[in-house]
Design an enzyme around this catalytic site. Structure first.
Site, PDB file in Angstrom:
ATOM      1  N   ASN A 156       0.809  -1.235   0.000  1.00  0.00           N
ATOM      2  CA  ASN A 156       0.000   0.000   0.000  1.00  0.00           C
ATOM      3  C   ASN A 156       0.838   1.280   0.000  1.00  0.00           C
ATOM      4  OD1 ASN A 156       0.699  -0.386   2.661  1.00  0.00           O
ATOM      5  ND2 ASN A 156      -1.283   0.214   3.490  1.00  0.00           N
ATOM      6  N   GLU A 255       4.488  -3.273  12.642  1.00  0.00           N
ATOM      7  CA  GLU A 255       3.480  -2.250  12.291  1.00  0.00           C
ATOM      8  C   GLU A 255       2.351  -3.002  11.601  1.00  0.00           C
ATOM      9  OE1 GLU A 255       3.568   0.856  13.078  1.00  0.00           O
ATOM     10  OE2 GLU A 255       5.654   1.247  13.582  1.00  0.00           O
ATOM     11  N   CYS A 289      -3.282   1.762   6.791  1.00  0.00           N
ATOM     12  CA  CYS A 289      -3.511   1.150   8.103  1.00  0.00           C
ATOM     13  C   CYS A 289      -4.134   2.143   9.071  1.00  0.00           C
ATOM     14  CB  CYS A 289      -2.195   0.643   8.663  1.00  0.00           C
ATOM     15  SG  CYS A 289      -0.936   1.916   8.615  1.00  0.00           S
ATOM     16  N   GLU A 462       8.135   4.240  14.526  1.00  0.00           N
ATOM     17  CA  GLU A 462       8.887   4.710  13.352  1.00  0.00           C
ATOM     18  C   GLU A 462       8.786   6.230  13.282  1.00  0.00           C
ATOM     19  OE1 GLU A 462       7.411   2.266  10.073  1.00  0.00           O
ATOM     20  OE2 GLU A 462       8.728   0.648  10.726  1.00  0.00           O
TER      21      GLU A 462
HETATM   22  P1  NAP Z   1       0.296  -8.984   4.254  1.00  0.00           P
HETATM   23  O1  NAP Z   1      -0.488  -9.978   3.507  1.00  0.00           O
HETATM   24  O2  NAP Z   1       0.630  -9.259   5.664  1.00  0.00           O
HETATM   25  O3  NAP Z   1       1.603  -8.713   3.376  1.00  0.00           O
HETATM   26  C1  NAP Z   1       2.584  -7.822   3.798  1.00  0.00           C
HETATM   27  C2  NAP Z   1       3.944  -8.360   3.410  1.00  0.00           C
HETATM   28  O4  NAP Z   1       4.140  -9.610   4.044  1.00  0.00           O
HETATM   29  C3  NAP Z   1       4.118  -8.579   1.917  1.00  0.00           C
HETATM   30  O5  NAP Z   1       5.445  -8.242   1.556  1.00  0.00           O
HETATM   31  C4  NAP Z   1       3.912 -10.074   1.781  1.00  0.00           C
HETATM   32  O6  NAP Z   1       4.606 -10.608   0.677  1.00  0.00           O
HETATM   33  C5  NAP Z   1       4.531 -10.572   3.065  1.00  0.00           C
HETATM   34  N1  NAP Z   1       4.069 -11.891   3.496  1.00  0.00           N
HETATM   35  C6  NAP Z   1       2.840 -12.413   3.414  1.00  0.00           C
HETATM   36  N2  NAP Z   1       2.834 -13.657   3.956  1.00  0.00           N
HETATM   37  C7  NAP Z   1       4.098 -13.924   4.370  1.00  0.00           C
HETATM   38  C8  NAP Z   1       4.743 -15.034   4.995  1.00  0.00           C
HETATM   39  N3  NAP Z   1       4.081 -16.149   5.315  1.00  0.00           N
HETATM   40  N4  NAP Z   1       6.044 -14.939   5.291  1.00  0.00           N
HETATM   41  C9  NAP Z   1       6.743 -13.836   4.969  1.00  0.00           C
HETATM   42  N5  NAP Z   1       6.199 -12.753   4.369  1.00  0.00           N
HETATM   43  C10 NAP Z   1       4.879 -12.785   4.086  1.00  0.00           C
HETATM   44  O7  NAP Z   1      -0.403  -7.577   4.305  1.00  0.00           O
HETATM   45  P2  NAP Z   1      -1.243  -6.884   3.177  1.00  0.00           P
HETATM   46  O8  NAP Z   1      -2.642  -7.337   3.352  1.00  0.00           O
HETATM   47  O9  NAP Z   1      -0.613  -7.002   1.869  1.00  0.00           O
HETATM   48  O10 NAP Z   1      -1.083  -5.361   3.645  1.00  0.00           O
HETATM   49  C11 NAP Z   1      -2.051  -4.665   4.269  1.00  0.00           C
HETATM   50  C12 NAP Z   1      -1.942  -4.751   5.783  1.00  0.00           C
HETATM   51  O11 NAP Z   1      -0.806  -4.001   6.201  1.00  0.00           O
HETATM   52  C13 NAP Z   1      -3.121  -4.115   6.459  1.00  0.00           C
HETATM   53  O12 NAP Z   1      -3.555  -4.898   7.531  1.00  0.00           O
HETATM   54  C14 NAP Z   1      -2.580  -2.792   6.952  1.00  0.00           C
HETATM   55  O13 NAP Z   1      -3.262  -2.257   8.053  1.00  0.00           O
HETATM   56  C15 NAP Z   1      -1.171  -3.155   7.275  1.00  0.00           C
HETATM   57  N6  NAP Z   1      -0.329  -1.958   7.299  1.00  0.00           N
HETATM   58  C16 NAP Z   1       0.110  -1.514   8.500  1.00  0.00           C
HETATM   59  C17 NAP Z   1       0.866  -0.353   8.569  1.00  0.00           C
HETATM   60  C18 NAP Z   1       1.360   0.157   9.885  1.00  0.00           C
HETATM   61  O14 NAP Z   1       2.258   0.984   9.875  1.00  0.00           O
HETATM   62  N7  NAP Z   1       0.835  -0.292  11.006  1.00  0.00           N
HETATM   63  C19 NAP Z   1       1.190   0.335   7.399  1.00  0.00           C
HETATM   64  C20 NAP Z   1       0.717  -0.145   6.167  1.00  0.00           C
HETATM   65  C21 NAP Z   1      -0.048  -1.311   6.151  1.00  0.00           C
HETATM   66  P3  NAP Z   1       3.898 -10.832  -0.756  1.00  0.00           P
HETATM   67  O15 NAP Z   1       3.162  -9.583  -1.068  1.00  0.00           O
HETATM   68  O16 NAP Z   1       5.055 -11.054  -1.639  1.00  0.00           O
HETATM   69  O17 NAP Z   1       3.006 -12.004  -0.587  1.00  0.00           O
END
Ligand code: NAP
Length: 484
Positions: A156, A255, A289, A462
Site C-alpha cells: 500500500n 506495524e 492502516c 517509526e
Molecule cells: P500482508 O499480507 O501481511 O503482506 C505484507 C507483506 O508480508 C508482503 O510483503 C507479503 O509478501 C509478506 N508476506 C505475506 N505472507 C508472508 C509469509 N508467510 N512470510 C513472509 N512474508 C509474508 O499484508 P497486506 O494485506 O498485503 O497489507 C495490508 C496490511 O498491512 C493491512 O492490515 C494494513 O493495516 C497493514 N499496514 C500496517 C501499517 C502500519 O504501519 N501499522 C502500514 C501499512 C499497512 P507478498 O506480497 O510477496 O506475498
C-alpha cells in the site's frame, strides 16, 4: 519507457551486495488501473536472501565503525537523489500501485523526509553516565547498532514503508535487507538504484524481490546473522513472523493492521471534521492502516454531518491515477474489490443503508466510494479492517459510550477525534487505547512523530527521536576500582 525519464530507475532484478541479480524465473507485475502487465521481474528466493544477509553482515561490521557524521552525509545524498528523481519515482509508484500521481509524489516526499530526519538524528545517539552504587563504581551507558536488519513491507506504500525502516537502521549503523511486496517491487528497486548512485558500500542496503514470501521470510526471521526484524503488514502475517522470530529471540518491530475510530462530537466544527474525514478515509482509496474505519457521530449532529459527507463524497473523482484530477485510484486487486463488496453486502444485511455516489471506470479494480448510513459497531464493516473506500457512519449518544465502542477492537493503531472542548479532548485522548490520536486533524503521520500501535496493531515506533532506539542496543559499562 512508460514515461520514466531516467530509465536506470526501472529495475527488475534483486539488488544484493551492490549487484543486480539474474534469476532463473520471472513474475509479472501489473498495473491495477487496467490490469495490463508492467514488468517481468526476476525471481529471488531463499538462496538470494541468504546471500543478501551474508553480504549485509560483512558491510555492517565496517559501517558500524564509520563516524556518524559520515553516515549522515551519505543518507543526505540518498535523500537528495530521491527529491531529484521525485517525478520518476512517483510515476513508478502510481504505475504499480494505482494511487493518484499527486498522492504518489506525496509518498515519495514523505519517505524522503524520514531519510532526512534520521540523517540528522544519526549524530545525536547519546549515552549516559549514571551515579554509581558505591564509591569504587562508575556506570556508563552506550548505544550500539543492533546489526543486520531484515524487513518485509506491504504494497500500500511501496516506497515509504520500506524507506521509513531503512533510514533509521542505516543511521544507527545497521545494514538492511528489504523484501517488498510481490505486487509492488519496482519502487523499492528504484530507491536501491539511488542508494547505489549515492555511494552506499556494497551489501549495506539490499532489496530481494520474489513471490515466495514464506521462503524469503524464513531467512529474514531465522538466519543467525539477522539481529532485528521489522515488519509492516497484516496482523495475521505479523503474528506468524513474530513466532518465527521467537525461536532466535530476535528483536522485532511490528506495524500491523488497524481499525481506526473517527469520533465527531456535537461541539466539533463539522466542516473541518468532514475535511479531515475525507483525507483520513479516502487517501490511497481507503487502503492505509490508519484509515478511519468506524466513523462515530454524536446523534444530535448525525443528520447534519451525514448531509455534509454525502455532498463531499459526491464530488470525488475516481479513475486512473495517471489522469489529471483523479482523487481515488483502483484497489490493489480484484480480490480486494470482492472483499470490500462482501463487507458492504453483509453490513447491508445487518441493517446499514449503503449509498454509492461516484462513478467508476469499467476497466480496472475499482470500488465506488460508498457511505453506509445508520451503521453500528457490531456490523461487518466495523468489525473488520475495510481497506477500501467505504465509510460507515455510526450514531452515538455520549462520551462514555463512544469511548467504550471505540476501544472495543483488538486493534490499537490510530484514532481521530473532533471536538472544541479542551477538557473532552484530553479526557478522550487519554482514554482511547491507541498508539496515536489525531485531534481535529485527518493526517497524523510525519517524520517528527512516533508512528506505531499497541494491542494487535503491533509494537515499535517509526519516526521521531524514539525511532532510532528501535535499531540500537543499550550496553552498560560497569567501571570498578575507581577509588583506587
Ligand atoms: P500482508 O499480507 O501481511 O503482506 C505484507 C507483506 O508480508 C508482503 O510483503 C507479503 O509478501 C509478506 N508476506 C505475506 N505472507 C508472508 C509469509 N508467510 N512470510 C513472509 N512474508 C509474508 O499484508 P497486506 O494485506 O498485503 O497489507 C495490508 C496490511 O498491512 C493491512 O492490515 C494494513 O493495516 C497493514 N499496514 C500496517 C501499517 C502500519 O504501519 N501499522 C502500514 C501499512 C499497512 P507478498 O506480497 O510477496 O506475498
Amino acid at each position: 519507457m512508460k514515461g520514466i525519464q531516467d530509465s536506470g530507475l526501472w529495475r527488475t532484478r534483486s539488488f544484493v551486495d551492490g549487484q543486480w541479480l539474474a534469476g532463473t524465473a520471472r513474475f509479472t507485475v501489473s498495473n491495477p488501473a487496467n490490469g495490463e502487465p508492467l514488468a517481468e521481474v526476476e525471481e529471488a528466493g531463499a538462496a538470494e536472501t541468504t546471500q543478501a544477509v551474508e553480504a549485509a553482515d560483512r558491510a555492517q561490521r565496517a559501517w558500524a565503525k564509520v563516524p556518524a557524521a559520515q553516515r549522515s552525509t551519505l543518507l543526505m545524498s540518498w535523500h537528495d537523489l530521491m527529491l531529484e528523481h521525485l517525478d520518476d519515482l512517483a510515476r513508478i509508484l502510481t504505475l504499480e500501485q494505482g494511487k493518484p500521481l499527486a498522492e504518489a509524489r506525496g509518498e515519495i516526499l514523505y519517505g524522503a523526509s524520514y531519510v532526512k530526519w534520521f540523517a540528522e538524528e544519526a549524530v545525536r545517539v547519546y549515552g549516559d553516565t549514571i551515579p554509581g552504587p558505591s564509591p569504587d563504581k562508575r556506570v556508563l551507558v552506550i548505544k550500539q547498532p543492533v546489526g543486520v536488519v531484515g524487513s518485509i513491507t506491504p504494497w500500500n506504500f511501496p516506497n515509504a514503508m520500506m524507506v521509513r525502516k531503512a533510514a533509521p537502521a542505516l543511521a544507527a549503523g545497521c545494514a538492511f535487507v528489504a523484501k517488498p511486496a510481490a505486487e509492488t517491487p519496482l519502487s523499492a528497486l528504484a530507491v536501491a538504484e539511488l542508494a547505489k548512485r549515492a555511494g552506499f558500500p556494497n551489501g549495506l542496503f539490499n532489496v530481494v524481490v520474489g513471490t515466495d514470501a514464506p521462503a524469503i521470510g524464513q531467512v529474514l526471521t531465522q538466519h543467525p546473522v539477522i539481529r532485528k526484524f521489522s515488519f509492516t503488514g497484516s496482523t495475521a502475517t505479523g503474528k506468524r513472523l513474530l513466532a518465527q522470530c521467537a525461536e532466535g529471540v530476535k528483536r522485532t518491530s511490528m506495524e500491523l493492521g488497524g481499525n481506526a475510530p473517527f469520533i465527531v462530537f456535537e461541539d466539533a466544527d463539522l466542516d473541518e471534521a468532514v475535511k479531515g474525514l475525507m483525507v483520513a478515509k479516502f487517501r490511497n482509496a481507503g487502503q492505509t492502516c490508519v484509515c478511519s474505519n468506524r466513523i462515530f457521530v454524536q446523534r444530535s449532529v448525525y443528520e447534519a454531518f451525514a448531509d455534509k459527507v454525502r455532498a463531499a463524497v459526491a464530488n470525488l473523482v475516481v479513475g486512473d491515477g495517471l489522469e489529471e484530477g483523479t482523487q481515488i485510484g483502483p484497489l490493489v486487486s480484484q480480490a480486494a474489490v470482492d472483499k470490500v463488496a462482501a463487507l458492504v453486502a453483509e453490513s447491508e444485511a445487518q441493517g446499514a443503508k449503503a449509498e454509492t455516489v461516484a462513478r467508476v471506470p469499467e476497466q480496472g479494480h475499482y470500488y465506488p466510494p460508498t457511505v453506509l448510513y445508520h451503521a453500528s459497531n457490531a456490523m461487518a464493516a466495523a468489525r473488520n479492517e475495510i481497506f477500501g473506500p467505504v465509510l460507515p457512519l455510526i450514531p452515538f449518544d455520549d462520551e462514555a459510550s463512544v469511548v467504550a465502542e471505540a476501544n472495543d477492537s483488538e486493534f490499537g493503531l490510530a484514532a481521530y477525534l473532533y471536538s472544541r472542548d479542551i477538557g473532552r479532548v484530553f479526557r478522550v485522548s487519554e482514554a482511547l487505547e491507541y498508539g496515536m490520536v489525531a485531534v481535529n486533524d485527518g493526517i497524523l503521520s510525519n517524520a517528527a512523530a512516533p508512528f506505531g500501535g499497541i494491542k494487535a496493531s503491533g509494537h515499535g515506533r517509526e519516526g521521531s527521536k524514539y525511532g532510532l532506539d528501535d535499531y540500537l542496543d543499550i550496553k552498560y559499562l560497569c567501571l570498578g576500582g575507581m577509588d583506587r
